[in-house]
Design an enzyme around this catalytic site. Structure first.
Site, PDB file in Angstrom:
ATOM      1  CE  LYS A  53      -3.536   4.878  -1.496  1.00 29.80           C
ATOM      2  NZ  LYS A  53      -4.569   5.445  -2.393  1.00 29.80           N
ATOM      3  CE1 TYR A  60      -4.028   2.054   0.758  1.00 27.51           C
ATOM      4  CE2 TYR A  60      -2.626   3.133   2.386  1.00 27.51           C
ATOM      5  CZ  TYR A  60      -3.790   3.102   1.646  1.00 27.51           C
ATOM      6  OH  TYR A  60      -4.714   4.099   1.774  1.00 27.51           O
TER       7      TYR A  60
END
Ligand code: NAP
Length: 247
Positions: free
Chosen positions: A159, A155
């Site tokens: 990001k 993640y």
């Protein structure tokens, strides 16, 4: 009505932050295309609320990881509504696991939706926006993309990638009056964070100087600003929305 007459496409707007962004943009006067992947009823509820409030919106099935579907939806929106003024790349998934445990499939899914999805949608709107000499792209990153987080390597990588991708988008499209910016939320109360137990939530809350967890509306307000005329000279920036959790 700072966005009066604008067409805005928001991905992953069936619930959570995306739904609040769709409502916020509609309240500012935009006609909003509310993207969803699985939760059609959620997207239709968002549309119904907007229409009941005197705004204009429609729900559209849009899996951002599917480049062909993204192309088809953007072409259809441009054909029917004439343009896309605002793209908000909000759709995202998390698959939390330690690096030694995360599977290739989990890693790939998070990168496909969270990073390749942003690329797919940006690529699809880039030509129409450049032709129109006008456009606003706002991408959802996360505080984790800047700080990293245990158990969130995939993640965080996606990001962080969004930040580099957005800065490149800003440079490539600036000459055509298209801006691209990032909003990086901290801990926001949505389905994504609802799975955390009470101890973890309390721990996160102690990390926030403003003393509360974030609301989807806190993020929507920043996105509406970046999509509006007040932000016309802002591009390639990362706006953190985290109550001071990361300063
Ligand atoms: P959420 O409540 O879990 O909602 C996720 C949304 O993304 C849903 O509308 C879902 O659609 C959609 N989605 C998932 N996979 C998709 C795909 N392949 N194609 C299109 N749409 C897809 O998440 P959220 O908390 O609102 O988060 C929204 C964004 O903010 C994400 O990018 C997330 O990473 C970011 N963010 C959230 C937080 C937080 O604390 N919540 C913090 C930082 C950043 P369906 O419901 O139709 O399946």
């Amino acid at each position: 009505m700072t966005l009066g007459g604008d067409v805005a496409l928001v991905t992953g707007a069936s619930r959570g932050i995306g739904a609040a962004i769709a409502r916020g943009l509609a309240a500012a006067g935009a006609r909003v295309v509310v993207g969803y992947r699985t939760q059609r009823e959620g997207a239709e509820r968002v549309v119904a609320d907007i229409v009941a409030g005197g705004g204009a919106a429609e729900a559209v099935a849009l899996d951002v990881a599917n480049a062909a579907e993204v192309d088809a939806v953007v072409r259809d929106v441009v054909a029917r509504l004439g343009k896309v003024d605002v793209l908000v790349n909000n759709a995202g998934v998390s698959a939390d696991a330690l690096i030694v445990r995360i599977t290739d499939e989990q890693w790939q899914r998070v990168l496909d939706v969270n990073l390749k999805g942003v690329f797919n949608c940006t690529k699809a709107v880039a030509r129409p926006m450049m032709r129109a000499r006008r456009g606003r792209i706002v991408n959802l990153s996360s505080v984790v993309g800047v700080t990293g987080n245990t158990g969130q390597a995939a993640y965080a990588a996606a990001k962080a990638g969004i930040i580099g991708f957005t800065k490149s988008t800003a440079r490539e499209l600036a000459s055509r009056n298209v801006t691209a910016n990032v909003v990086a939320p901290g801990f926001i109360e949505t389905d994504m964070t609802r799975t955390l137990d009470a101890d973890a939530r309390a721990m996160y809350q102690t990390m926030v100087p403003l003393g509360r967890l974030g609301r989807a509306e806190d993020v929507a307000a920043a996105v509406t600003f970046l999509a509006g005329p007040g932000a016309s000279y802002i591009t390639g920036q990362v706006l953190h929305i985290n109550g001071g959790m990361y300063v």
